[in-house]
Design an enzyme around this catalytic site. Structure first.
Site, mmCIF file in Angstrom:
data_model
loop_
_atom_site.group_PDB
_atom_site.id
_atom_site.type_symbol
_atom_site.label_atom_id
_atom_site.label_comp_id
_atom_site.label_asym_id
_atom_site.label_seq_id
_atom_site.Cartn_x
_atom_site.Cartn_y
_atom_site.Cartn_z
ATOM 1 N N TYR A 45 22.511 5.182 -29.244
ATOM 2 C CA TYR A 45 21.089 4.841 -29.429
ATOM 3 C C TYR A 45 20.992 3.523 -30.171
ATOM 4 C CZ TYR A 45 17.312 7.715 -27.804
ATOM 5 O OH TYR A 45 16.364 8.258 -27.006
ATOM 6 N N GLU A 47 17.625 1.591 -30.640
ATOM 7 C CA GLU A 47 16.239 1.085 -30.596
ATOM 8 C C GLU A 47 16.122 -0.160 -31.456
ATOM 9 O OE1 GLU A 47 13.446 4.111 -31.597
ATOM 10 O OE2 GLU A 47 13.657 5.101 -29.657
ATOM 11 N N ASP A 191 7.910 -12.737 -10.016
ATOM 12 C CA ASP A 191 8.823 -11.598 -9.926
ATOM 13 C C ASP A 191 9.884 -11.968 -8.885
ATOM 14 O OD1 ASP A 191 10.117 -9.271 -9.219
ATOM 15 O OD2 ASP A 191 8.299 -8.057 -9.041
ATOM 16 N N THR A 217 14.914 -7.693 -10.993
ATOM 17 C CA THR A 217 15.857 -6.579 -11.048
ATOM 18 C C THR A 217 17.247 -7.209 -11.121
ATOM 19 O OG1 THR A 217 15.927 -6.538 -8.642
ATOM 20 C CG2 THR A 217 14.462 -4.950 -9.705
ATOM 21 N N LYS A 220 19.848 -6.219 -6.846
ATOM 22 C CA LYS A 220 19.666 -6.543 -5.425
ATOM 23 C C LYS A 220 20.635 -7.673 -5.080
ATOM 24 C CE LYS A 220 14.774 -5.386 -5.977
ATOM 25 N NZ LYS A 220 14.322 -4.130 -5.660
ATOM 26 N N ARG A 226 21.766 -1.175 -11.599
ATOM 27 C CA ARG A 226 20.337 -0.923 -11.405
ATOM 28 C C ARG A 226 19.613 -1.200 -12.719
ATOM 29 N NH1 ARG A 226 17.745 1.062 -7.370
ATOM 30 N NH2 ARG A 226 19.707 0.731 -6.321
#
Ligand SMILES: Cc1ncc(COP(=O)(O)O)c(C=O)c1O
Length: 412
Positions: A45, A47, A191, A217, A220, A226
């Site tokens: 974790y 954060e 984008d 992203t 691709k 991903r």
């Protein structure tokens, strides 16, 4: 249960190995990307941001995230990079959440013209939370109608103009978009999810010098894990970071961030430039083969990694929808997706088009000969769709071609 699941993963591995993948948004990540994604970093974790975490034990993952940020900045020649967005849609959510108020007016490319759901579609949060005004393409050229866009900008005075697409085969004029945005004091948000790998390799122009914000992203054409990323001008970076976390996300996926860093480094390698160049050459070759076979392509061809066949032009095949062709090709081991074409009258579930892209098969090593062959097989499948013997022969040939070109990574 565990065995069952790993059997399923193995089956999926075999499915990927034995089919030709023409889905424009998919690719095969390298074994290094897969290794980072499957690493123990998933246990942590973290954060917050490097040096400013809400958890102890972050001294190593701080270095991982800093490495990824610097690699992203170097790759895209960017001022500020956030690598925490979990996906493309999450990245876009964070961008709107950072720079817009609920109900603000935004211009975005419509879904049927090639835009993405998160660019203001009424069933998506973007269309529900903000007042999106759609722009489209010219009926004749099927390319973005910049005059219409400029007129809409003058008329509606948007806070933001969103550019970028999921199914648009042509280059975009970022300079013109930036001028239109500046003329109405709007932010320009691009984008580049689909084309990021081609931009990284400098094969097509980058939106980064022109846009205030760029999202992407990483899975691709960029061929990473991903995930999502957001690039901003320096002055907007702090606002953006704050709205990614704590604004819309909790803990970052440190294993995926590490894999993004691996992909950014891989994309700076000279062999990636060759790869990206081949992706575009293969798409142009394949599009031309379809055109020579008598199919109509949206905009007549492509400048990028994808193109769209318009099945409304029925002379090759009679009446067929995108759904019909997607299913038909899938049975023969060729994977594509149905897609609306500009001014489509069919629903997005049926569609009148097929979108095809070359990122995945180029990673496999397919060149001119192979992509021409695949286009001819697709035409044969469509023409002989009622002839089981013919379909069986083509299915066998597809399998053989896949065996000749194994997925170069594939280690799970
Ligand atoms: C242009 C564009 N933006 C955003 C997305 C969403 O990305 P994700 O599926 O990672 O949420 C996509 C996905 O296809 C896309 O094409």
């Amino acid at each position: 249960m565990k065995n069952n699941l790993f059997n399923l993963i193995d089956l999926e591995k075999r499915r990927q190995a034995s089919t030709v993948n023409l889905i424009a948004s998919e690719n095969y990540a390298s074994s290094a990307v897969l290794a980072a994604t499957g690493s123990v970093l998933t246990n942590k974790y973290a954060e917050g941001y490097p040096g400013r975490r809400y958890y102890g034990g972050c001294e190593i993952v701080d270095q991982v995230e800093t490495y990824a940020i610097e690699a992203g900045k170097k790759l895209f020649k960017a001022d500020h990079v956030n690598v925490q967005a979990h996906s493309g849609a999450s990245a876009n959510f964070a961008v709107y959440f950072s720079f817009l108020k609920l109900g603000d007016t935004v211009l975005g490319m419509s879904l049927t013209a090639g835009g993405h759901l998160t660019h203001g579609h009424h069933i998506n949060f973007s269309g529900k939370f903000y007042n999106f005004i759609p722009y489209g393409v010219d009926q004749e050229s099927e390319r973005i109608n910049y005059d219409q866009l400029e007129q809409l900008a003058q008329q509606h005075k948007p806070k933001m103009i969103v550019a970028g697409a999921s199914a648009y085969a042509r280059l975009m004029d970022y300079e013109r978009l930036a001028k239109i945005a500046q003329s109405v004091n709007a932010l320009l948000f691009v984008d580049m999810a689909h084309i990021a790998g081609l931009v990284a390799a400098d094969i097509i122009p980058s939106p980064v010098p022109w846009a205030d914000i760029v999202s992407s992203t990483t899975h691709k054409t960029l061929r990473g894990p991903r995930g999502g990323m957001i690039i901003t001008k320096q002055a907007l970076g702090a606002t953006l970071d704050k709205s990614v976390m704590p604004g819309c996300q909790g803990g970052p996926l440190m294993h995926v961030i590490a894999a993004k860093a691996v992909a950014f480094d891989e994309a700076r390698h000279p062999s990636f430039k060759t790869y990206a160049n081949n992706v575009v050459t293969n798409a142009i070759t394949m599009a031309k083969t379809f055109s020579d076979l008598g199919y109509r392509l949206v905009t007549g061809g492509t400048d990028t990694h994808l193109f769209l066949l318009d099945l409304r032009d029925t002379k090759n095949h009679g009446t067929l929808t995108g759904k019909d062709v997607e299913e038909l090709l899938g049975k023969c081991g060729i994977i594509v997706n149905r897609n609306t074409v500009p001014f489509d009258t069919q629903s997005p579930l049926i569609t009148s088009g097929i979108r095809m892209g070359t990122p995945a098969l180029t990673t496999r090593g397919f060149g001119k000969k192979e992509v021409e062959q695949v286009a001819v097989w697709i035409d044969d499948i469509i023409r002989h769709r009622n002839d089981d013997n013919q379909l069986e022969t083509i299915t066998d040939n597809v399998k053989k071609l896949c065996e000749q070109f194994p997925i170069p990574t594939g280690t799970l």
